[in-house]
Design an enzyme around this catalytic site. Structure first.
Site, PDB file in Angstrom:
ATOM      1  N   PRO A  10       0.789  -1.227   0.000  1.00  0.00           N
ATOM      2  CA  PRO A  10       0.000   0.000   0.000  1.00  0.00           C
ATOM      3  C   PRO A  10       0.820   1.275   0.000  1.00  0.00           C
ATOM      4  O   PRO A  10       1.870   1.362   0.635  1.00  0.00           O
ATOM      5  CB  PRO A  10      -0.819  -0.103   1.295  1.00  0.00           C
ATOM      6  CG  PRO A  10      -0.106  -1.087   2.129  1.00  0.00           C
ATOM      7  CD  PRO A  10       0.541  -2.055   1.186  1.00  0.00           C
ATOM      8  N   ASN A  11       0.291   2.232  -0.741  1.00  0.00           N
ATOM      9  CA  ASN A  11       0.796   3.608  -0.833  1.00  0.00           C
ATOM     10  C   ASN A  11       2.077   3.736  -1.653  1.00  0.00           C
ATOM     11  O   ASN A  11       2.508   4.857  -1.929  1.00  0.00           O
ATOM     12  CB  ASN A  11       0.999   4.223   0.566  1.00  0.00           C
ATOM     13  CG  ASN A  11      -0.289   4.250   1.351  1.00  0.00           C
ATOM     14  OD1 ASN A  11      -1.287   4.767   0.865  1.00  0.00           O
ATOM     15  ND2 ASN A  11      -0.299   3.652   2.529  1.00  0.00           N
ATOM     16  N   ARG A  18       4.793  11.179  -2.413  1.00  0.00           N
ATOM     17  CA  ARG A  18       4.581  10.885  -1.003  1.00  0.00           C
ATOM     18  C   ARG A  18       5.858  11.124  -0.190  1.00  0.00           C
ATOM     19  O   ARG A  18       6.870  10.468  -0.422  1.00  0.00           O
ATOM     20  CB  ARG A  18       4.190   9.409  -0.914  1.00  0.00           C
ATOM     21  CG  ARG A  18       4.064   8.858   0.464  1.00  0.00           C
ATOM     22  CD  ARG A  18       3.992   7.340   0.390  1.00  0.00           C
ATOM     23  NE  ARG A  18       3.790   6.807   1.708  1.00  0.00           N
ATOM     24  CZ  ARG A  18       4.137   5.585   2.072  1.00  0.00           C
ATOM     25  NH1 ARG A  18       4.689   4.757   1.197  1.00  0.00           N
ATOM     26  NH2 ARG A  18       3.935   5.185   3.308  1.00  0.00           N
ATOM     27  N   TYR A  23      10.965   8.982   1.341  1.00  0.00           N
ATOM     28  CA  TYR A  23      10.961   7.917   0.335  1.00  0.00           C
ATOM     29  C   TYR A  23      11.686   8.288  -0.965  1.00  0.00           C
ATOM     30  O   TYR A  23      11.794   7.445  -1.862  1.00  0.00           O
ATOM     31  CB  TYR A  23       9.508   7.506   0.024  1.00  0.00           C
ATOM     32  CG  TYR A  23       8.811   6.915   1.234  1.00  0.00           C
ATOM     33  CD1 TYR A  23       9.176   5.665   1.717  1.00  0.00           C
ATOM     34  CD2 TYR A  23       7.809   7.611   1.908  1.00  0.00           C
ATOM     35  CE1 TYR A  23       8.561   5.122   2.840  1.00  0.00           C
ATOM     36  CE2 TYR A  23       7.186   7.081   3.023  1.00  0.00           C
ATOM     37  CZ  TYR A  23       7.566   5.838   3.489  1.00  0.00           C
ATOM     38  OH  TYR A  23       6.961   5.299   4.594  1.00  0.00           O
ATOM     39  N   ASN A  74       8.211  -5.507  -0.840  1.00  0.00           N
ATOM     40  CA  ASN A  74       8.030  -4.316  -0.010  1.00  0.00           C
ATOM     41  C   ASN A  74       6.556  -4.263   0.324  1.00  0.00           C
ATOM     42  O   ASN A  74       5.737  -3.796  -0.480  1.00  0.00           O
ATOM     43  CB  ASN A  74       8.469  -3.041  -0.734  1.00  0.00           C
ATOM     44  CG  ASN A  74       8.379  -1.832   0.186  1.00  0.00           C
ATOM     45  OD1 ASN A  74       7.827  -1.927   1.293  1.00  0.00           O
ATOM     46  ND2 ASN A  74       8.904  -0.696  -0.240  1.00  0.00           N
ATOM     47  N   ALA A  77       3.112  -0.698   4.775  1.00  0.00           N
ATOM     48  CA  ALA A  77       2.681  -0.760   6.172  1.00  0.00           C
ATOM     49  C   ALA A  77       2.224  -2.161   6.586  1.00  0.00           C
ATOM     50  O   ALA A  77       2.241  -2.491   7.780  1.00  0.00           O
ATOM     51  CB  ALA A  77       1.562   0.253   6.409  1.00  0.00           C
ATOM     52  N   GLU A  98      12.939  -9.185   1.935  1.00  0.00           N
ATOM     53  CA  GLU A  98      12.145  -8.036   2.380  1.00  0.00           C
ATOM     54  C   GLU A  98      12.870  -6.751   1.994  1.00  0.00           C
ATOM     55  O   GLU A  98      14.068  -6.614   2.222  1.00  0.00           O
ATOM     56  CB  GLU A  98      11.975  -8.111   3.902  1.00  0.00           C
ATOM     57  CG  GLU A  98      11.188  -6.949   4.457  1.00  0.00           C
ATOM     58  CD  GLU A  98      11.058  -7.000   5.978  1.00  0.00           C
ATOM     59  OE1 GLU A  98      11.444  -8.016   6.593  1.00  0.00           O
ATOM     60  OE2 GLU A  98      10.582  -6.001   6.542  1.00  0.00           O
ATOM     61  N   HIS A 100      12.747  -2.343   1.847  1.00  0.00           N
ATOM     62  CA  HIS A 100      12.159  -1.038   2.173  1.00  0.00           C
ATOM     63  C   HIS A 100      13.054   0.057   1.646  1.00  0.00           C
ATOM     64  O   HIS A 100      14.295  -0.061   1.692  1.00  0.00           O
ATOM     65  CB  HIS A 100      12.005  -0.861   3.688  1.00  0.00           C
ATOM     66  CG  HIS A 100      11.150  -1.910   4.303  1.00  0.00           C
ATOM     67  ND1 HIS A 100       9.791  -1.943   4.133  1.00  0.00           N
ATOM     68  CD2 HIS A 100      11.476  -3.004   5.026  1.00  0.00           C
ATOM     69  CE1 HIS A 100       9.308  -3.007   4.747  1.00  0.00           C
ATOM     70  NE2 HIS A 100      10.313  -3.671   5.299  1.00  0.00           N
ATOM     71  N   ARG A 107      13.138   4.746  12.295  1.00  0.00           N
ATOM     72  CA  ARG A 107      11.882   5.498  12.274  1.00  0.00           C
ATOM     73  C   ARG A 107      11.051   5.165  13.521  1.00  0.00           C
ATOM     74  O   ARG A 107      11.589   4.718  14.517  1.00  0.00           O
ATOM     75  CB  ARG A 107      11.148   5.207  10.968  1.00  0.00           C
ATOM     76  CG  ARG A 107      11.972   5.642   9.738  1.00  0.00           C
ATOM     77  CD  ARG A 107      11.239   5.405   8.444  1.00  0.00           C
ATOM     78  NE  ARG A 107      10.011   6.199   8.376  1.00  0.00           N
ATOM     79  CZ  ARG A 107       9.032   6.001   7.487  1.00  0.00           C
ATOM     80  NH1 ARG A 107       9.148   5.021   6.593  1.00  0.00           N
ATOM     81  NH2 ARG A 107       7.954   6.768   7.492  1.00  0.00           N
TER      82      ARG A 107
HETATM   83  C1  DHK Z   1       7.061   1.762   3.022  1.00  0.00           C
HETATM   84  C2  DHK Z   1       5.934   2.053   3.714  1.00  0.00           C
HETATM   85  O1  DHK Z   1       4.818   2.375   3.078  1.00  0.00           O
HETATM   86  C3  DHK Z   1       5.915   2.084   5.184  1.00  0.00           C
HETATM   87  O2  DHK Z   1       4.659   1.772   5.717  1.00  0.00           O
HETATM   88  C4  DHK Z   1       6.981   1.200   5.789  1.00  0.00           C
HETATM   89  C5  DHK Z   1       8.276   1.235   3.672  1.00  0.00           C
HETATM   90  C6  DHK Z   1       8.331   1.482   5.163  1.00  0.00           C
HETATM   91  C7  DHK Z   1       9.535   1.643   2.925  1.00  0.00           C
HETATM   92  O3  DHK Z   1      10.419   2.285   3.480  1.00  0.00           O
HETATM   93  O4  DHK Z   1       9.655   1.281   1.741  1.00  0.00           O
HETATM   94  O5  DHK Z   1       7.038   1.422   7.178  1.00  0.00           O
END
Ligand code: DHK
Length: 146
Positions: A10-11, A18, A23, A74, A77, A98, A100, A107
Site C-alpha cells: 500500500p501507498n 509521497r 521515500y 516491499n 505498512a 524483504e 524497504h 523510524r
Molecule cells: C514503506 C511504507 O509504506 C511504510 O509503511 C513502511 C516502507 C516502510 C519503505 O520504506 O519502503 O514502514
C-alpha cells in the site's frame, strides 16, 4: 528462464509524491524500470506488481508458486501488521527478500517490527530505490545467478 516477482504494498503507488524526504523522489515506475534492467542483466524474467489491498498481495504470492523462483517484497505498512502475508510467504516456500526504501529501524517504533523478516532470507532497508536492486542481487546470489 528463472523469474522474479517484485511485489509492492500500500501507498507505494504514490512514490515520488509521497513524503519525498523519507521515500525519495523516484516513482514506482522508475523503480520498475531499473529493476527490469537489473533482472534482465542477471538472466531473470521479472513481474512487477503493486496493490493497496492485502488480499491481492496474498493472491500474488500464492500465484508466484510454480511461476516465479523468488520474491522481493516491499509490503509497505502491511510489513508491520500482516500475519496473512507472513503465512503466504511461508506457504509458497519461495525465497523472499524483504525490501524497504527507508530505514525502518531508524523510524517510529511501530515500524521496527516486521512480520516478513522471520520468513525472509533477509531484509534490505534504507537505501532508497537501490534497496530493490540489492534485493534482486541477493535473490540472484541465492538462486545461483550471480
Ligand atoms: C514503506 C511504507 O509504506 C511504510 O509503511 C513502511 C516502507 C516502510 C519503505 O520504506 O519502503 O514502514
Amino acid at each position: 528462464m528463472p523469474s522474479l516477482l517484485i511485489l509492492n504494498g500500500p501507498n507505494l503507488n504514490l512514490l515520488g509524491l509521497r513524503q519525498p524526504e523519507v521515500y525519495g523522489s523516484v516513482t514506482l515506475s522508475d523503480i520498475e524500470e531499473v529493476c527490469q534492467a537489473r533482472a534482465s542483466a542477471l538472466g531473470f524474467d521479472m513481474t512487477f506488481f503493486q496493490s493497496n489491498h492485502e488480499g491481492l498481495l496474498v493472491d500474488a504470492i500464492h500465484d508466484a508458486r510454480g511461476t516465479h523462483d523468488g520474491i522481493a517484497l516491499n509490503a509497505g505498512a502491511f510489513t508491520h501488521t500482516s500475519i496473512a502475508l507472513m503465512d503466504a510467504i511461508t506457504s509458497v516456500e519461495l525465497p523472499c527478500v524483504e525490501v524497504h526504501l527507508s530505514n525502518i529501524h531508524a523510524r517510529e517504533e511501530f515500524r521496527h517490527r516486521s512480520y516478513i523478516a522471520p520468513v525472509a532470507l533477509g531484509q534490505i532497508c534504507g537505501f532508497g530505490a537501490q534497496s530493490y536492486l540489492l534485493a534482486i542481487d541477493a535473490l540472484a546470489s541465492h538462486l545461483g545467478q550471480l
